[in-house]
Design an enzyme around this catalytic site. Structure first.
Site, mmCIF file in Angstrom:
data_model
loop_
_atom_site.group_PDB
_atom_site.id
_atom_site.type_symbol
_atom_site.label_atom_id
_atom_site.label_comp_id
_atom_site.label_asym_id
_atom_site.label_seq_id
_atom_site.Cartn_x
_atom_site.Cartn_y
_atom_site.Cartn_z
ATOM 1 N N GLY A 86 -13.626 18.145 45.911
ATOM 2 C CA GLY A 86 -14.570 17.218 46.472
ATOM 3 C C GLY A 86 -14.716 15.886 45.991
ATOM 4 C CG PHE A 87 -13.466 14.706 42.923
ATOM 5 C CD1 PHE A 87 -13.956 15.530 41.833
ATOM 6 C CD2 PHE A 87 -12.392 14.912 43.065
ATOM 7 C CE1 PHE A 87 -12.627 16.381 41.168
ATOM 8 C CE2 PHE A 87 -11.177 15.537 42.754
ATOM 9 C CZ PHE A 87 -11.618 16.326 41.651
ATOM 10 C CB ALA B 95 -23.520 26.260 38.338
ATOM 11 C CE LYS C 288 -31.252 19.870 29.734
ATOM 12 N NZ LYS C 288 -31.659 18.592 28.647
ATOM 13 C CB ILE D 215 -15.920 21.976 45.356
ATOM 14 C CG1 ILE D 215 -17.007 21.606 43.977
ATOM 15 C CG2 ILE D 215 -16.812 22.086 46.692
ATOM 16 C CD1 ILE D 215 -17.467 20.196 43.833
ATOM 17 C CB THR E 245 -15.994 27.630 34.434
ATOM 18 O OG1 THR E 245 -17.150 28.020 33.944
ATOM 19 C CG2 THR E 245 -15.216 28.896 35.055
ATOM 20 C CD GLU F 283 -21.984 14.725 39.680
ATOM 21 O OE1 GLU F 283 -21.792 13.967 40.842
ATOM 22 O OE2 GLU F 283 -23.114 15.169 39.488
ATOM 23 C CB THR G 248 -17.252 23.897 40.115
ATOM 24 O OG1 THR G 248 -17.825 24.604 40.996
ATOM 25 C CG2 THR G 248 -16.970 22.437 40.221
#
Length: 732
Positions: free
Chosen positions: A242-243, A513, A688, A469, A621, A692, A471
């Site tokens: 998606g981004f 997350a 955290k 998505i 991940t 991105e 991730t």
């Protein structure tokens, strides 16, 4: 739970399954085709195809649908003449379509053709004959800067900030940098196209749709169609990327829903790759002016960042490219300003790391220019301007280890071998250079809820309206539940992507997350307490492992306690910690490039990212997310850009043949590591967001490496060879 105080020790500190690099629990489904995406759902469907406006601005003079309606298999042609009235709002709140003859942007849907097959719908779409009265439009950002205004968003930071007296401090600074950088229009270019299957059960709408934030999308659909929100259900268990391009409801969902209601049959549609560029959102281009004033040792006295971006008239969403400048470096006199220019092109909105990804392309290159002017190592310059508190909010950081990232990266990358003078290192016909840049990304926390249930067979089921998505959300949530309940991950079933499940923040803004995982953590805590009390144990001392609960000398199997099943709910909300502490993730990028001495061609040779982002929930991940972001940054540095035809408001390169993103051959040795960190003020997981962070600063590290390699300082991204050739120094 509200995050109003630091988190103490908890069950995740045992360092069991959480943090381990376990494989994706949904991996087998994906590689075998078992994971079904929106367009793969089948319900005796009809197929829709969007007809786009072929002008940038104006009005539909006439639209003849007779030939299309007579074509084989056609059951409906929707236009503004037969579409229902719809609710309105900005692009985050509603997405009305076919509401009138006005055309506000190129590619705006003007008709929707529905047929028994996709091929029939597509063929008939070309028979729709629309004629237009064209109006003069404003398309190019630079050509319309005189129209720029101060944006007033309701759900984003204020456009401007000021601390001290920037003008006087900059004017009196012994060393000054005043440079302008530009970044281009960009498209999300995710793998899966926007797609929806719409079906009605009485007055209730079900949408199988590719949407990153389902609860927000549920409200937007209800607002658009003027129906109660409880009558809308969105289902999206798997999303193929998606981004940010699937954050908001798009035309595919609304058109399919309208057609399905009129026809009383399920309707599905998928945008073509070409349509995505105009029908959905994109990242705005930016013009950014950086002014840095320092003393002769390099300590910043004044820092100013002005940003211009564009959007449709009426929209308040701006590209917050100066937001990271408010917090990254120290300095007593500060000024950041964002201006928004009304443009008649498709809606500009969030794209991976909105703001920071392009803002750091300018700021971190300007810092490199400043380091050269001062004759100071770029890392040393940043260390000299390390703040002791947030320099604008004057509050402490929840945690900050940027210097550690830079130092560890420098050690691993052999930064001390770098020759600071450009054009001095050769490898055959290549000029070789090294560059670095700092990385930062905000760490928001969003309201999320979760339900966890222990079943009679000893398995656990997790449910929430969260999305994955690509991730790794399924895997991370399975790890958290397994850790908290003392089960192996294969005994945990995670069910996501359905608004019938508890509300979740969704995937966006690097909050997914942490927010959803924190809600699950709270649900598991509540279930642990229920289990302990059922077993007659003190919840404070009870421990869960191997399918049992134990305290003191007692131990009982969970299956003996749950009966027909036992469940609990959890909720996380932001609290005072989000206001009393400045929260960001940090990192440092290092890049080595080669520049061909004759052609200006750039080749990335190696790249390293070193990050701190609280507790890493899954090492595999996390690394995947980081190197994915870094790859995104390579594309932004070297090739990714939409080409706008300023005459018609048309994106010329609207496909993946001409819109250039990195391929395997572009990405050689690339690595990412995370330094240990726990942030007890961030959330119960002490983690955290990282989705991105990897893109932030990545492009700047390549730009700085290019300059170090050949002396070409290109300030207009992307850095294509023609721009290098125009400033490439003569080689001897």
């Amino acid at each position: 739970m509200e995050m109003n105080s630091p988190v103490g020790s908890n069950a995740l500190d045992a360092q069991g399954v959480v943090g381990k690099p376990i494989d994706r629990v949904d991996g087998r489904l994906k590689v075998t085709g078992g994971a079904r995406y929106a367009y793969e759902m089948q319900q005796n469907t009809l197929y829709g195809f969007v007809v786009e406006a072929s002008i940038g601005k104006g009005k539909i003079k006439s639209i003849d649908t007779r030939a299309a309606e007579k074509a084989p298999g056609i059951v409906l042609v929707l236009t503004h003449r037969n579409a229902p009235a719809q609710g309105t709002g900005n692009h985050r709140e509603a997405h009305p379509v076919l509401t009138g003859p006005e055309v506000t942007r190129y590619g705006q849907p003007v008709a929707f053709v529905v047929a028994e097959s996709f091929e029939q719908a597509r063929a008939a779409a070309y028979l729709v004959d629309a004629k237009y009265d064209r109006s003069r439009g404003k398309y190019a950002l630079r050509a319309n800067l005189d129209q720029a205004r101060v944006p007033h968003p309701t759900d984003a930071p204020a456009a401007d900030s000021a601390v001290g007296d920037f003008a006087s401090a900059f004017a009196g600074a012994p060393v000054q940098i005043d440079v302008t950088y530009t970044t281009p229009l960009q498209s999300h270019a995710m793998m899966e196209p926007h797609a929806t299957l719409a079906m009605w059960e009485g007055d209730k709408l079900i949408l199988y749709t590719a949407n990153q934030m389902l609860n927000q999308g549920q409200q937007a659909v209800a607002t658009t169609l003027k129906i109660p929100v409880e009558n809308v259900r969105l289902i999206s268990p798997f999303i193929g990327g998606g981004f940010g391009g699937k954050l908001w409801v798009n035309a595919d969902a609304i058109l399919a829903a309208i057609a399905a209601r009129q026809l009383k049959r399920p309707v599905k549609t998928a945008l073509t790759r070409q349509q995505i560029f105009h029908v959905t959102t994109h990242r705005s281009d930016t013009i950014q002016r950086l002014r840095l004033g320092t003393d002769r040792t390099g300590r910043i006295l004044a820092i100013g960042h002005d940003v211009f971006s564009g959007n449709l008239p009426g929209e308040q969403t701006y590209e917050g490219a100066a937001l990271q400048t408010r917090t990254l470096y120290a300095g007593s006199n500060r000024l950041t300003r964002h201006r928004l220019t009304p443009l008649d092109i498709p809606v500009a909105s969030s794209m991976r790391a909105p703001g920071e990804s392009v803002g750091l392309m300018a700021l971190e290159c300007a810092m490199d220019e400043l380091a050269e002017k001062l004759n100071v190592d770029p890392i040393e310059l940043r260390m000299r301007n390390e703040p002791t508190e947030d320099p604008e909010k004057h509050i402490p950081y929840s945690s900050r280890h940027l210097i550690a990232c830079m130092q560890e990266g420098a050690r691993r990358f052999a930064w001390d071998k770098r020759n600071p003078k450009p054009g001095q290192v050769r490898d055959g016909h290549w000029l070789v250079g090294m560059g670095m840049a700092a990385a930062t990304r905000g760490n928001p926390l969003q309201l999320s809820k979760a339900n966890v249930r222990l079943n009679p067979d000893g398995t656990a089921t997790v449910r929430m309206a969260m999305t994955d998505i690509g991730t790794g959300t399924y895997t991370i949530l399975a790890q958290i539940a397994a850790e908290m309940l003392g089960l192996p991950t294969e005994r945990v079933r995670v069910e996501l992507g359905d608004t019938n499940f508890p509300q979740a923040a969704g995937s966006g803004g690097s909050w997914g997350a942490a927010s959803s995982g924190s809600a699950l953590f709270e649900a598991c805590n509540a279930l642990r307490e229920k289990l302990a009390r059922s077993a007659g144990m003190d919840p404070a001392t009870a421990r869960l492992a191997d399918g049992s609960i134990a305290s003191g000398g007692q131990s009982k199997k969970l299956t003996d306690l749950v009966g027909t099943g036992m469940d609990a709910d959890g909720e996380i909300q932001p609290g005072r910690n989000n206001k009393d502490f400045s929260q960001q993730s940090y990192g440092a990028h290092f890049a080595e490039v080669g520049v061909d001495m004759d052609t200006g061609e750039v080749r990335l040779r190696r790249m390293l990212g070193v990050f701190t982002a609280g507790r890493v929930l899954n090492a595999k991940t996390a690394r995947s997310q980081a190197i994915g972001g870094m790859t995104f940054g390579v594309g932004a540095a070297l090739g990714e850009a939409m080409a706008l035809d300023p005459r018609f408001g048309y994106f010329v390169n609207h496909d993946l043949a001409e819109y250039h993103v990195p391929v395997h051959a572009d990405i050689p040795e690339l690595d990412a590591i995370f330094l240990p960190e726990l942030d007890k003020r961030s959330n119960p997981l002490k983690s955290k967001g990282i989705g991105e962070l990897g893109i932030c600063g990545a492009a700047a590290s390549l730009a700085n490496a290019i300059y170090n390699a050949c002396g070409a300082r290109v300030r207009d991204f992307p850095i294509t060879l023609d721009k290098i050739l125009s400033v490439l120094p003569m080689q001897t």
